[in-house]
Design a protein around this motif. Structure first.
Motif, PDB file in Angstrom:
ATOM      1  N   ALA A  34      49.728  24.003 -32.499  1.00 31.72           N
ATOM      2  CA  ALA A  34      50.047  23.596 -31.129  1.00 31.72           C
ATOM      3  C   ALA A  34      50.235  24.789 -30.207  1.00 31.72           C
ATOM      4  O   ALA A  34      50.099  24.665 -28.988  1.00 31.72           O
ATOM      5  N   GLY A  35      50.547  25.938 -30.781  1.00 32.26           N
ATOM      6  CA  GLY A  35      50.736  27.123 -29.957  1.00 32.26           C
ATOM      7  C   GLY A  35      49.461  27.864 -29.631  1.00 32.26           C
ATOM      8  O   GLY A  35      49.466  28.790 -28.809  1.00 32.26           O
ATOM      9  N   VAL A  36      48.361  27.474 -30.261  1.00 28.95           N
ATOM     10  CA  VAL A  36      47.101  28.215 -30.098  1.00 28.95           C
ATOM     11  C   VAL A  36      46.343  27.855 -28.820  1.00 28.95           C
ATOM     12  O   VAL A  36      45.828  28.748 -28.134  1.00 28.95           O
ATOM     13  N   PRO A  37      46.240  26.562 -28.450  1.00 23.13           N
ATOM     14  CA  PRO A  37      45.348  26.216 -27.333  1.00 23.13           C
ATOM     15  C   PRO A  37      45.659  26.920 -26.020  1.00 23.13           C
ATOM     16  O   PRO A  37      44.750  27.355 -25.313  1.00 23.13           O
ATOM     17  N   PHE A  38      46.926  27.045 -25.676  1.00 25.14           N
ATOM     18  CA  PHE A  38      47.222  27.553 -24.345  1.00 25.14           C
ATOM     19  C   PHE A  38      46.806  29.010 -24.147  1.00 25.14           C
ATOM     20  O   PHE A  38      46.284  29.357 -23.077  1.00 25.14           O
ATOM     21  N   PRO A  39      46.997  29.906 -25.120  1.00 25.65           N
ATOM     22  CA  PRO A  39      46.452  31.255 -24.934  1.00 25.65           C
ATOM     23  C   PRO A  39      44.931  31.256 -24.762  1.00 25.65           C
ATOM     24  O   PRO A  39      44.385  32.105 -24.049  1.00 25.65           O
ATOM     25  N   LEU A  40      44.282  30.297 -25.417  1.00 28.57           N
ATOM     26  CA  LEU A  40      42.829  30.185 -25.224  1.00 28.57           C
ATOM     27  C   LEU A  40      42.521  29.738 -23.799  1.00 28.57           C
ATOM     28  O   LEU A  40      41.534  30.162 -23.192  1.00 28.57           O
ATOM     29  N   VAL A  41      43.394  28.872 -23.295  1.00 28.06           N
ATOM     30  CA  VAL A  41      43.236  28.431 -21.905  1.00 28.06           C
ATOM     31  C   VAL A  41      43.339  29.633 -20.963  1.00 28.06           C
ATOM     32  O   VAL A  41      42.656  29.699 -19.932  1.00 28.06           O
ATOM     33  N   ALA A  42      44.178  30.607 -21.355  1.00 33.09           N
ATOM     34  CA  ALA A  42      44.363  31.799 -20.519  1.00 33.09           C
ATOM     35  C   ALA A  42      43.047  32.551 -20.341  1.00 33.09           C
ATOM     36  O   ALA A  42      42.804  33.155 -19.289  1.00 33.09           O
ATOM     37  N   ILE A  43      42.212  32.534 -21.395  1.00 30.26           N
ATOM     38  CA  ILE A  43      40.897  33.184 -21.275  1.00 30.26           C
ATOM     39  C   ILE A  43      40.083  32.492 -20.195  1.00 30.26           C
ATOM     40  O   ILE A  43      39.439  33.134 -19.346  1.00 30.26           O
ATOM     41  N   LEU A  44      40.121  31.162 -20.221  1.00 29.52           N
ATOM     42  CA  LEU A  44      39.383  30.401 -19.212  1.00 29.52           C
ATOM     43  C   LEU A  44      39.960  30.659 -17.819  1.00 29.52           C
ATOM     44  O   LEU A  44      39.228  30.770 -16.835  1.00 29.52           O
ATOM     45  N   PHE A  45      41.283  30.759 -17.752  1.00 28.75           N
ATOM     46  CA  PHE A  45      41.905  31.048 -16.463  1.00 28.75           C
ATOM     47  C   PHE A  45      41.465  32.419 -15.946  1.00 28.75           C
ATOM     48  O   PHE A  45      41.256  32.609 -14.739  1.00 28.75           O
ATOM     49  N   GLY A  46      41.348  33.362 -16.850  1.00 32.38           N
ATOM     50  CA  GLY A  46      40.882  34.692 -16.457  1.00 32.38           C
ATOM     51  C   GLY A  46      39.493  34.619 -15.849  1.00 32.38           C
ATOM     52  O   GLY A  46      39.200  35.284 -14.847  1.00 32.38           O
ATOM     53  N   GLN A  47      38.649  33.810 -16.493  1.00 28.43           N
ATOM     54  CA  GLN A  47      37.295  33.642 -15.967  1.00 28.43           C
ATOM     55  C   GLN A  47      37.323  32.945 -14.602  1.00 28.43           C
ATOM     56  O   GLN A  47      36.548  33.272 -13.697  1.00 28.43           O
ATOM     57  N   VAL A  48      38.232  31.952 -14.445  1.00 31.10           N
ATOM     58  CA  VAL A  48      38.365  31.272 -13.157  1.00 31.10           C
ATOM     59  C   VAL A  48      38.824  32.262 -12.088  1.00 31.10           C
ATOM     60  O   VAL A  48      38.355  32.241 -10.942  1.00 31.10           O
ATOM     61  N   ILE A  49      39.731  33.162 -12.474  1.00 33.86           N
ATOM     62  CA  ILE A  49      40.227  34.178 -11.537  1.00 33.86           C
ATOM     63  C   ILE A  49      39.064  35.060 -11.068  1.00 33.86           C
ATOM     64  O   ILE A  49      38.947  35.411  -9.882  1.00 33.86           O
ATOM     65  N   ASP A  50      38.201  35.429 -12.026  1.00 38.31           N
ATOM     66  CA  ASP A  50      37.027  36.213 -11.648  1.00 38.31           C
ATOM     67  C   ASP A  50      36.192  35.456 -10.625  1.00 38.31           C
ATOM     68  O   ASP A  50      35.720  36.019  -9.630  1.00 38.31           O
ATOM     69  N   ASP A  51      36.022  34.147 -10.908  1.00 37.28           N
ATOM     70  CA  ASP A  51      35.243  33.329  -9.966  1.00 37.28           C
ATOM     71  C   ASP A  51      35.927  33.273  -8.599  1.00 37.28           C
ATOM     72  O   ASP A  51      35.287  33.388  -7.558  1.00 37.28           O
ATOM     73  N   LEU A  52      37.253  33.079  -8.622  1.00 40.77           N
ATOM     74  CA  LEU A  52      37.990  32.990  -7.361  1.00 40.77           C
ATOM     75  C   LEU A  52      37.997  34.319  -6.630  1.00 40.77           C
ATOM     76  O   LEU A  52      37.970  34.367  -5.398  1.00 40.77           O
ATOM     77  N   ASN A  53      38.044  35.428  -7.401  1.00 35.16           N
ATOM     78  CA  ASN A  53      37.972  36.744  -6.773  1.00 35.16           C
ATOM     79  C   ASN A  53      36.659  36.905  -6.031  1.00 35.16           C
ATOM     80  O   ASN A  53      36.607  37.389  -4.895  1.00 35.16           O
ATOM     81  N   SER A  54      35.617  36.526  -6.715  1.00 36.93           N
ATOM     82  CA  SER A  54      34.294  36.619  -6.083  1.00 36.93           C
ATOM     83  C   SER A  54      34.256  35.768  -4.832  1.00 36.93           C
ATOM     84  O   SER A  54      33.752  36.183  -3.779  1.00 36.93           O
ATOM     85  N   SER A  55      34.829  34.539  -4.967  1.00 33.53           N
ATOM     86  CA  SER A  55      34.824  33.629  -3.824  1.00 33.53           C
ATOM     87  C   SER A  55      35.653  34.195  -2.668  1.00 33.53           C
ATOM     88  O   SER A  55      35.254  34.144  -1.507  1.00 33.53           O
ATOM     89  N   THR A  56      36.807  34.755  -3.012  1.00 34.35           N
ATOM     90  CA  THR A  56      37.687  35.307  -1.974  1.00 34.35           C
ATOM     91  C   THR A  56      37.044  36.486  -1.266  1.00 34.35           C
ATOM     92  O   THR A  56      37.098  36.616  -0.037  1.00 34.35           O
ATOM     93  N   CYS A  57      36.435  37.379  -2.089  1.00 36.40           N
ATOM     94  CA  CYS A  57      35.765  38.543  -1.488  1.00 36.40           C
ATOM     95  C   CYS A  57      34.619  38.098  -0.595  1.00 36.40           C
ATOM     96  O   CYS A  57      34.419  38.632   0.502  1.00 36.40           O
ATOM     97  N   ASP A  58      33.860  37.124  -1.074  1.00 39.22           N
ATOM     98  CA  ASP A  58      32.738  36.626  -0.279  1.00 39.22           C
ATOM     99  C   ASP A  58      33.242  35.973   1.001  1.00 39.22           C
ATOM    100  O   ASP A  58      32.633  36.102   2.070  1.00 39.22           O
ATOM    101  N   ASN A  59      34.358  35.225   0.858  1.00 35.79           N
ATOM    102  CA  ASN A  59      34.940  34.552   2.030  1.00 35.79           C
ATOM    103  C   ASN A  59      35.396  35.552   3.081  1.00 35.79           C
ATOM    104  O   ASN A  59      35.294  35.324   4.283  1.00 35.79           O
ATOM    105  N   SER A  60      35.974  36.658   2.562  1.00 34.62           N
ATOM    106  CA  SER A  60      36.461  37.666   3.508  1.00 34.62           C
ATOM    107  C   SER A  60      35.308  38.390   4.187  1.00 34.62           C
ATOM    108  O   SER A  60      35.444  38.874   5.307  1.00 34.62           O
TER     109      SER A  60
END
Length: 1337
Positions: free
Chosen positions: A60-86
């Motif tokens: 039960a403790g394993v899934p959420f750290p794996l989710v963090a990897i996906l969140f990191g990838q989402v952050i990359d996407d959002l960074n790109s989006s934010t930079c493009d937006n700016s």
């Protein structure tokens, strides 16, 4: 039937290894905890639960750290989006592409949340079940280990301590071994997985943050050591306080009669003060541990952000296109990991307390008994003929090894002969009975039966041939039929063997319920419908009751043999208890019968009938009788005279009389040296049949402790609803609970406010972390310059470190403050509960199926639940609530569109948590009585341990205990499945809320409504809130049990008259009721007592009158005696004088005033000596001083004088510590005679105007009785006191100024001894039967 292997086997968990002793205590804590989880002989299924729970929790403790990897990838996407937006507005195609990419990752997060839900549900179910089953096993193992101990083990163990262990300690263990273990394993797994992910993503940053691990371990080990240390000390003091309360609740009439509740409260409170002191230390240790935990977590975050900013700045400078998401993943996953680990904080204390509780239990469980009375006989053993021989036997009780009770005694008890033991009180007679039944082993010398050392004979086998009737017989809280049938359980007779399965099962109890339900007395007809075994048991019981002269009074009861005799048999009078005990001894047709003052509480005619019955059945059996009434042993084949542990002389009556030695002196003291009138036999025959054959058991008081008439109510309540809550209601609204607790903590309001401030800061710090986190990640965007990133890293790293310092002090203040207030509150409610219990009258204590152990559980078990709620848990819950409020306000300010959607999930979180609470509350409410009654069985077994051991009732007691817990045991699995589902749903909803927040937030960022910083602040705030909500509902079991417990405590306090602790009532002055009455100043003369047309029926049976138009008048300074057959209503008269009950008709007056109109202050002039001398665990001085008037501390000279008058001073002077010698639980360190004399001294130190004696000399030898009589006469003459005495020994009332003959609730005659001898056949018949001095006749 209980498996003997279960009882005999000593499992590995109760052994202390040599290696373990080498470890320092604080190193042993985790190992002891592991031993706890696998203790008490777990079955393969239990191991399976532990293993499955371990794997599922780790998974039960394993899934959420794996989710963090996906969140990191989402952050990359959002960074790109934010930079493009700016730079420029996103095209629709780009926005759709970004959104699609985010959606795919969010979908993966949902899948992982579903997997985590399954794992959480499995591990919650497994660990909850494992904890419940462990608690059940430990309950049985603890009781089993107690039942295996020799009797001397209990000389220093009060029954209240057993109640504390089974209530508080087992509950602590269950709290610390259930679902919280899985949650902690899951958090640890999360922590480890997070580091694995972090090392994969950024080795350098992860390596720096690995410093968290040793810091956490050091903090955990050191903190747990101190928490456990203080918890153990606190537990010991609570057990001592519980023992005091248990004894007091077992002797309510004595406590009321002497207004001793104030003095007992002081002693009770003294132990609670020590417990409070240790509890406050524990709270401070917990606060320090928790503060350091948060400090380490946030300081690590500061380090992580500082180092992470450098990494990102370097990546921007080198234009290496390094993924910022990787750095974010490391920081995010380790921040969340430390958050998860911080959630373990409330549980660490619970685990430490559980380990400390286990050690306490283990100390008792690993005690090796000198013999095992539960071990079944293996193979064939030769039959026992019953030749008993003592050879140079010396003995001292283990609790007092420096005082030799027997000094090289050599005596024999020939087979098939009657041997009598006579002598002064404390000469060692009862000790010989205990050694013969091997309740104790001799210090030196040997005891043989048929030439075989008793130590070489299986104890259970030896006791199967012996029946012991004790001076103060003990019973189990069951029907008369069941109690008598207990004598068959260990019978060696071949015809009784087929009956054992029935005796050890629930069949006999079910049969008794049938009798009560059908209200029939033709029990044989009902028995025949249930089979031959039940029929045979009933026939044997009826035959034994007839032999013991008990059949007539039993059959006159409404339910006959199915009548309950109450806790400790207190629904019966002293005489009736002795007859039932004799029937229990005779039912097995024993080879050896030992009677220890077995007829001391009987009137002469009942005693004569029993003596005749014993003579008829004595052929072929060894009979040993201990007696003070020499008339009962004149016909013995050998009479042994003892004094101070030595044998003075022995022989037949005529031989000893001819020697004119010690025996002749005893005879002279009893007036037996002159011949009885020759027409004695004729006089007996003339005695009215109403006296010789019928005892008014149905219409008379059976004891001052509890009337037989109340048995119907008790029986009906037990029969109709076994699950009814015993004694105190648990119904109370939450609003009322909070309103009632407020005044109790008003004195500590400043500490409460400081603790509240700490909790507010702790709750707000989570949102502060979100603000710092969101701003940091936003400022670390590669869209920013290198210098900006480094500057942001330095600043926000410093902010995190400042937050760490704030969190340390806030947690320390919150946990310590709430712990301090909790201990003060616990002290207050326990003392006030104790006080409230003794402000209730005797009728309240005896109604609604209330028992001493049931009421005691309000102080122990319910107090324990309140402590958990008001201490660490309330602080945690408050912090969570504050966090929720701050998070809602903050997120609406920062980004209301995202916040509104996230908050829509809060009702779902609340709903799932409330469903879990509802299920647990229903289970707790349904089965609270079963747990309370199971503890009653254990306490009763300890209180009656000599009877349990003598009749080998260990297996039967354990079977009853198991049956009592069968209901909750069956439903535990189903309730666990339901409750675990809703708790797992709480976590699942939290994860889904997080996924929803990320999806909706990313959508808002891509559309340009909010920045990444705003989004992260909102998401982190609500993420933390969601996880904390889940944690709060993980505390649902504590909340569930605590709510009902607090309601019971407050409902009990509402019954009390005072909620102020200083000064306690009756100590600084008078209680409320006393001070309200206009009471004239004390007078030196004795009090007058008048009964005017008094009628009385016990409230439980108003249609059955006990007293009928009773008229009595006792003038001031008179010595008045009440005589008559057992159960005639004499003790009822005393109950009414003490106003333990109120008459249903007529008036009882003292000094011409109707006592029904007075407060209890009139009792200050009364002193009461009960039939069974009720003493309390404490010193001799303390017990005597209990009798003093309220508000008066007797001087040593007054105590000494009272003891001299009671003829007990010399005995006390011979004790190792004199008046400071401890008398043991229930006065167990003293003989029966010594206890009675001490009870008389307790009454005399009060210098009463009215002294009430209820068979107060039944356990005394003739010499002690004579000396006591002289002392009382001097006290009466000197102080002018009035004396009312009940006695069956007419010799003790011959000097009375007036003697009242009571029969069937009426006074049939009155006058002086000489007058009654002339005109009362009943009185004269009893006098002749006791062979009183012919000159006096």
């Amino acid at each position: 039937m209980t498996d003997p292997k279960d009882i005999v086997e000593v499992s590995k968990d109760v052994e202390l290894s040599a290696e373990e002793k080498k470890w320092k205590k604080w190193y042993r804590t985790p190992f002891d905890y592991i031993r706890l989880l696998t203790s008490a002989d777990p079955k393969p299924f239990d191991y399976g639960l532990l293993l499955t729970g371990l794997i599922a929790a780790a998974a039960a403790g394993v899934p959420f750290p794996l989710v963090a990897i996906l969140f990191g990838q989402v952050i990359d996407d959002l960074n790109s989006s934010t930079c493009d937006n700016s730079a420029h507005a996103l095209s629709a195609a780009d926005a759709h592409a970004y959104q699609s990419d985010v959606n795919s990752k969010i979908l993966l997060i949902v899948y992982l949340a579903i997997a985590q839900f399954a794992c959480i549900y499995i591990h919650l179910t497994c660990w909850t079940l494992a904890g419940a089953r462990l608690a059940q096993r430990l309950r049985e193992r603890y009781l089993r280990s107690l039942l295996r101990q020799e009797v001397s083990f209990f000389d220093s163990m009060p029954a209240g301590e057993v109640s504390s262990r089974l209530n508080s300690e087992i509950q602590n263990i269950r709290n610390g071994t259930s679902e919280k273990v899985g949650l902690c394993i899951s958090a640890t797994s999360f922590f480890i997985t997070a580091y694995v992910v972090a090392f994969i993503k950024d080795t350098i940053l992860a390596a720096i943050l690995i410093s968290l691990v040793p810091a956490y371990f050091i903090m955990s080990f050191v903190g747990s050591h101190y928490i456990e240390k203080y918890s153990a000390a606190m537990s010991d003091h609570l057990a001592s306080a519980s023992a005091i309360a248990s004894e007091a609740l077992s002797h309510v009439p004595v406590v009321h009669a002497f207004s001793a509740n104030a003095r007992l409260e002081v002693k009770f409170a003294a132990d609670l003060v020590l417990a409070r002191k240790e509890g406050i230390k524990k709270a401070v240790a917990t606060g320090v541990q928790c503060g350091f935990m948060y400090f380490i977590a946030y300081a690590a975050n500061a380090l992580a952000f500082w180092q992470g900013s450098k990494t990102i700045a370097d990546a921007v400078r080198d234009d290496s296109n390094a993924s910022v998401g990787k750095v974010y993943t490391v920081i995010f996953v380790l921040v969340d990991a430390t958050l998860m680990l911080s959630q373990v904080a409330p549980f660490l204390q619970i685990f430490g307390v559980a380990t400390g509780a286990f050690r306490k239990l283990r100390e008792d469980m690993r005690h090796q008994s000198a013999y095992d009375g539960t071990c079944e006989v293996k193979g064939e053993f030769p039959d026992i003929q019953g030749n008993i021989e003592f050879r140079e036997v010396s003995f001292a009780y283990p609790s007092r090894p420096d005082r030799t009770v027997l000094k090289g005694v050599s005596i024999s008890f020939p087979s098939a002969k009657h041997t009598a033991l006579v002598g002064l009180s404390g000469s060692g007679k009862s000790t010989i009975a205990g050694l013969t039944t091997r309740l104790y082993d001799p210090k030196s010398g040997t005891i043989t039966i048929d030439g075989v050392d008793v130590r070489d004979i299986n104890v259970r086998h030896l006791r199967s041939f012996i029946s012991l009737v004790q001076q103060d017989p003990a019973f189990l809280d069951r029907s008369i039929l069941e109690n008598i049938a207990l004598g068959l359980i260990n019978s060696p007779a071949a015809e009784h063997v087929p009956l054992k399965p029935v005796l050890l099962s629930h069949e006999l109890a079910a049969f008794v319920e049938d009798i009560r339900r059908h209200r029939t007395k033709d029990i044989l007809a009902v028995a025949q419908a249930r089979g031959p075994e039940i029929t045979r048991i009933v026939m044997l019981v009826q035959e034994a009751a007839s032999l013991a002269d008990a059949a007539s009074f039993i059959e006159n009861l409404q339910f006959g043999y199915a009548t309950s005799i109450g806790s400790s048999g207190n629904l019966l009078s002293g005489g009736q208890k002795q007859r039932v005990a004799l029937a229990r001894a005779l039912v097995r047709d024993p080879r050896i019968l030992i009677l220890d003052e077995a007829t001391a509480s009987l009137d002469s005619q009942s005693e004569l009938r029993i003596q005749e019955a014993l003579e008829r059945i004595a052929g072929g059996r060894t009979l040993i009788s201990i007696a003070h009434r020499i008339s009962t042993v004149r016909g013995a084949d050998n009479i042994i005279v003892m004094r101070d542990g030595d044998v003075l002389e022995q022989g037949r009556h005529a031989e000893l009389m001819a020697r004119k030695g010690a025996y002749a002196e005893l005879v002279a003291l009893q007036g037996l040296d002159k011949a009885a009138p020759k027409n004695g036999e004729k006089d007996v025959e003339k005695a009215p049949k109403a006296i010789t054959s019928k005892e008014m058991s149905t219409g008379s008081n059976l004891s001052v402790d509890l009337p037989s008439e109340s048995d119907e109510k008790a029986v009906e309540e037990r029969g109709e609803d076994d699950e009814e809550a015993p004694g105190v209601s648990s119904e109370r609204s939450l609003l009322s609970i909070f309103k009632s607790i407020g005044p109790l903590i008003r004195r500590d309001i400043l500490v409460v406010l400081i603790a509240l401030l700490g909790a507010v800061v702790v709750g707000g710090a989570f949102s502060a972390e979100s603000v710092i986190f969101g701003n940091t990640v936003g400022h670390l965007s590669p869209c920013n310059s290198e210098s900006s990133i480094r500057s942001a890293g330095n600043f926000f790293g410093l902010m995190f470190f400042v937050l760490a310092i704030i969190e340390f002090f806030a947690n320390f203040v919150s946990w310590s403050g709430f712990g301090f207030v909790s201990e003060k509150l616990l002290y207050t409610v326990r003392v006030l509960s104790f006080r409230a219990l003794f402000e209730q009258d005797l009728q309240w204590h005896q109604s609604e199926d209330r028992t001493p152990s049931g009421l005691l559980s309000v102080i122990t078990k319910d107090g324990n639940a309140l402590g958990g709620l008001s201490g660490s848990i309330i602080g945690t819950i408050l912090s969570i609530l504050i966090n929720m409020i701050v998070a809602v306000v903050l997120t609406h300010i920062v980004a209301w569109r995202i916040a509104l959607v996230c908050l829509a999930t809060v009702p779902l979180l609340l709903g799932t948590g409330l469903m879990e609470l509802r299920i647990l509350s229903a289970f707790e409410e349904k089965h609270e009585t079963a747990y309370s009654k199971s503890v009653s069985i254990a306490v009763e077994a300890v209180n009656s341990i000599k009877t349990i051991a003598a009749f080998s009732l260990e297996h039967e007691t354990l079977s009853s205990y198991r049956r009592q817990l069968a209901g909750p045991r069956k439903e535990t699995t189903l309730v666990t499945l339901h409750a675990s589902f809703w708790l797992a749903m709480t976590y699942f909803m939290g994860n889904l809320s997080y996924a929803l927040a990320f999806w909706w937030g990313s959508k808002q960022i891509i559309e340009g409504r909010y920045t990444q910083t705003q989004f992260l602040i909102v998401v982190m705030s609500l993420l933390v809130s969601a996880q904390l909500w889940s944690q709060m509902f993980a505390l649902a079991p504590e909340l569930s049990s605590a709510r009902a417990a607090v309601a019971r405590i407050l409902n009990l306090l509402d019954l009390g008259q005072s909620r102020t602790l200083h000064p306690p009532p009756d100590l600084g002055g008078r209680d409320i009721e006393k001070s309200a009455e206009a009471k004239p100043p004390p007078r030196a003369a004795g009090a007058s007592v008048t009964f005017r047309d008094v009628g009385f029926a016990y409230p439980a049976r108003p249609s059955v009158p006990v007293l009928h138009d009773l008229n009595l008048h006792i003038a001031p300074g008179q010595y008045a005696a009440l005589v008559g057959p057992s159960g005639a209503g004499k003790s009822t008269v005393i109950s009414l004088i003490e106003r333990l009950y109120t008459p249903t008709a007529g008036v009882v007056e003292i000094d011409g005033r109707d006592i029904a109109r007075l407060g209890v202050g009139f009792r200050d002039d009364l002193a009461y000596v009960p039939q069974d001398a009720a003493l309390f665990d404490g010193s001799v001085r303390f017990n005597v001083a209990l009798g003093a008037r309220p508000g008066v501390e007797p001087s040593d000279a007054e105590i000494d004088e009272a003891c001299r008058v009671a003829n007990v001073h010399d005995v006390i002077a011979g004790l190792p510590e004199g008046y400071d010698t401890q008398v043991g639980p229930n006065g167990g360190q003293l003989s029966g005679g010594q206890k009675q004399r001490l009870a008389i001294a307790r009454a005399l130190v009060r210098k009463p105007r009215l002294l009430i004696l209820d068979e107060s000399t039944s356990a005394l030898d003739a010499e002690s009785e004579g000396l006591l009589q002289e002392g009382l006469e001097r006290a009466v003459r000197g102080g002018g006191m009035t004396v009312v005495a009940i006695a069956h020994r007419l010799r003790t009332v011959r000097a009375a100024d007036v003697i009242f003959v009571v029969e069937e609730g009426r006074c049939v005659d009155r006058g002086r001894h000489e007058e009654l001898m002339e005109r009362s056949e009943t009185y004269r018949a009893n006098a002749v039967l006791q062979m009183l001095d012919a000159g006096g006749v």
